[in-house]
Enzyme design. Structure first.
Site, PDB file in Angstrom:
ATOM      1  CD  GLU A  96      -2.357   1.519   2.754  1.00 19.84           C
ATOM      2  OE1 GLU A  96      -2.653   2.759   3.143  1.00 19.84           O
ATOM      3  OE2 GLU A  96      -2.333   0.539   3.699  1.00 19.84           O
ATOM      4  CG  ASN A 150      -5.875   1.375   3.216  1.00 19.69           C
ATOM      5  OD1 ASN A 150      -5.752   2.240   3.073  1.00 19.69           O
ATOM      6  ND2 ASN A 150      -6.271   0.760   4.007  1.00 19.69           N
ATOM      7  CD  GLU A 173      -3.140   3.788  -1.100  1.00 15.23           C
ATOM      8  OE1 GLU A 173      -2.748   5.092  -0.838  1.00 15.23           O
ATOM      9  OE2 GLU A 173      -3.937   3.613   0.057  1.00 15.23           O
ATOM     10  CG  ASP A 181       0.461   6.747  -0.828  1.00 18.31           C
ATOM     11  OD1 ASP A 181      -1.304   7.536  -1.498  1.00 18.31           O
ATOM     12  OD2 ASP A 181       1.287   8.398  -0.948  1.00 18.31           O
TER      13      ASP A 181
END
Length: 238
Positions: free
Chosen positions: A40, A113, A116, A44
């Protein structure tokens, strides 16, 4: 329950290493030796880049400020959750029974989440070009009539939703003052949360100043969340 292969088909990418995909879909509540938090973190950063590139190419006449505001409207929990819903990601995440009973598969935070993390996993396996293809396609599908106006968010509403969820409180906006002649006044506004000032901004109207202060406050909240994640990951690795 649908197979992983069905999810990959909707995603438009087939993993060579299925374990990498499983890790990306595993929430920390599932109590395995692994979870998707590290992926994650990587995803991001990757999404920030490819979505910025998408907007840069889509809006050649937009200036830096407009591009930044548009990216902020897409690079966030709500935006990523929308992309996750497009590929029915929630059907495939691995969560605890408690999260299952709490409708975890529908939670924007879990969906965001996991999305990502999935993009981070694709990046690790094949690099940036495939992530770019997947994300740009999904953006075109989710926002078929994307334009400058539709992407500017109501930052006050977004901030209120965030503070109510986190603190059970709504933000307070304080007019600090105004300057300039009547036909060209500029207002300065501060936004306070739990009695503390979080940000201040100026605008040609009170509404504009409030929106800008809310936008800055949202950026501060998101930055603090990201720093907290990085700190937690660093603590686990030490």
């Amino acid at each position: 329950m649908e197979s992983i292969e069905e999810f990959e088909k909707r995603l438009g990418y087939r993993f060579q290493n299925k374990n990498l995909l499983i890790e990306a879909l595993t929430h920390k509540s599932y109590k395995k030796p692994y979870n998707n938090e590290r992926l994650e973190f990587l995803g991001d950063a990757v999404l920030d880049l490819v979505i910025g590139e998408f907007l840069f190419l889509k809006f050649p006449k937009a200036d830096e400020g407009e591009l930044s505001k548009m990216r902020a409207s897409l690079v966030n929990e709500k935006g990523f959750a929308k992309l996750a819903e497009r590929v029915s990601l929630g059907r495939h995440i691995f969560i605890s029974n408690a999260e299952e009973n709490n409708k975890g598969r529908e939670k924007p935070s879990l969906l965001s989440n996991a999305f990502e993390a999935t993009m981070g996993a694709i990046y690790l396996e094949t690099g940036l070009s495939v992530v770019r293809e997947v994300v740009h396609r999904l953006l075109d599908e989710v926002y078929p009539k994307i334009d400058l106006g539709s992407l500017f968010r109501d930052y006050k509403t977004a901030l209120q939703e965030l503070t109510q969820a986190k603190f059970g409180e709504t933000p307070e906006y304080v007019i600090l003052g105004s300057s300039g002649p009547d036909h060209k006044k500029e207002f300065e506004v501060a936004v306070c949360v739990l009695g503390s000032e979080y940000a201040r901004a100026c605008g040609s109207s009170k509404k504009e100043a409030q929106q800008e202060a809310a936008r800055i406050a949202l950026e501060i909240f998101h930055r603090k969340e990201k720093e907290a994640k990085e700190s937690a990951l660093k603590g686990k690795s030490e």
